[in-house]
Motif scaffolding. Structure first.
Motif, PDB file in Angstrom:
ATOM      1  N   ALA A 121      26.185  60.969  64.960  1.00  0.00           N
ATOM      2  CA  ALA A 121      26.236  59.179  65.464  1.00  0.00           C
ATOM      3  C   ALA A 121      25.732  58.767  64.507  1.00  0.00           C
ATOM      4  N   ALA A 122      24.592  59.375  63.743  1.00  0.00           N
ATOM      5  CA  ALA A 122      24.061  59.020  61.966  1.00  0.00           C
ATOM      6  C   ALA A 122      24.768  59.077  60.466  1.00  0.00           C
ATOM      7  N   GLY A 123      26.849  58.977  61.875  1.00  0.00           N
ATOM      8  CA  GLY A 123      26.963  58.899  59.973  1.00  0.00           C
ATOM      9  C   GLY A 123      27.205  60.363  58.760  1.00  0.00           C
ATOM     10  N   ARG A 124      26.592  61.571  59.482  1.00  0.00           N
ATOM     11  CA  ARG A 124      26.847  62.514  59.016  1.00  0.00           C
ATOM     12  C   ARG A 124      27.360  63.825  59.062  1.00  0.00           C
ATOM     13  N   ARG A 125      27.996  65.126  58.967  1.00  0.00           N
ATOM     14  CA  ARG A 125      28.909  65.930  59.605  1.00  0.00           C
ATOM     15  C   ARG A 125      27.506  66.269  60.243  1.00  0.00           C
ATOM     16  N   ALA A 126      27.930  67.608  60.613  1.00  0.00           N
ATOM     17  CA  ALA A 126      27.322  69.008  61.534  1.00  0.00           C
ATOM     18  C   ALA A 126      28.316  69.463  62.479  1.00  0.00           C
ATOM     19  N   ILE A 127      27.619  70.545  62.445  1.00  0.00           N
ATOM     20  CA  ILE A 127      28.000  71.714  63.278  1.00  0.00           C
ATOM     21  C   ILE A 127      27.056  72.366  63.636  1.00  0.00           C
TER      22      ILE A 127
END
Length: 247
Positions: free
Chosen positions: A54-60
């Motif tokens: 939601a903050a505009g970064r990728r995450a897994i």
């Protein structure tokens, strides 16, 4: 927040709750894409991932038992493979087994050492194959490594003390590659395991100079500093984020 970690990728072990979740969110707020490991709670891991996205970064989120060295190595390699690079490793996952030494079992000893000592070593070993110049390894220890004021902490304190040796020696070993290695020792921190309104909180607060618990974000801010460009000349160091617990 600042963009000190733009285009960087971080892996935070044990990143689904408490200090680990705060670290993952803080690094993402500084611009990093973030992989995090978790052991059981997929929902909470997904919640952290959703906040980062939601903050505009990728995450897994990667399910990995830190007591399993093969799973630890696989998590590091997956973070690198899926996010394209690896710049920061935060060894945060931990086992917190307490009790009088005469009652602790060998199985509890093995689990504590596997998670608190072997896993950071194995994760670091895997990460150095991917970390570029300017890479960071940040170990999360404990104030109990320097001042164990309560009974029952012998096993836990011993395991966290091992991180001091790993941090110093690995910092020396990797310095020529411009990779820094540091240790952050949190003190009393308001988490589910040790809530600031818990039954022993009054006594615990009394051991600090500031008289109160840290928020997980306080520890995360120190990790973010070490991970960013302003931390480039700090290595082999221990930073106590403990409100003066060890002073």
């Amino acid at each position: 927040m600042d963009n000190a970690l733009d285009d960087k990728v971080a892996l935070v072990t044990g990143g689904s709750r408490g200090i680990g979740a705060a670290v993952a969110l803080r690094l993402a707020g500084a611009g990093a894409d973030v992989a995090l490991t978790f052991r059981h709670d997929q929902r909470r891991a997904d919640d952290v991932v959703d906040q980062i996205k939601a903050a505009g970064r990728r995450a897994i989120a990667i399910r990995a038992d830190s007591a399993d060295p093969a799973a630890v190595t696989a998590a590091v390699d997956r973070a690198f493979g899926e996010l394209g690079r690896l710049d920061v490793l935060v060894n945060n996952a931990g086992a917190f087994l307490l009790g009088p030494i005469e009652r602790l079992s060998l199985a509890e000893f093995e689990e504590t050492v596997a998670v608190n000592v072997r896993a950071p070593f194995v994760a670091s070993q895997a990460a150095v194959r991917h970390l570029p110049a300017g890479g960071r390894i940040i170990n999360i220890g404990s104030n109990m490594a320097e001042r164990a004021v309560f009974p029952g902490f012998s096993l836990y304190a011993m395991s966290k003390t091992a991180l001091t040796g790993l941090t110093k020696a690995l910092g020396r070993e990797l310095g020529g590659r411009a990779i820094t290695v540091n240790l952050v020792n949190p003190g009393p921190t308001d988490t589910e395991l040790n809530p600031a309104d818990g039954p022993d909180a009054g006594t615990i607060k009394g051991f600090t100079a500031l008289g109160h618990y840290a928020a997980p974000a306080d520890v995360a801010a120190t990790v973010a500093f070490l991970a960013g460009p302003d931390g480039r000349y700090i290595t082999g160091a221990t930073l106590n984020v403990d409100g003066g617990f060890t002073s």
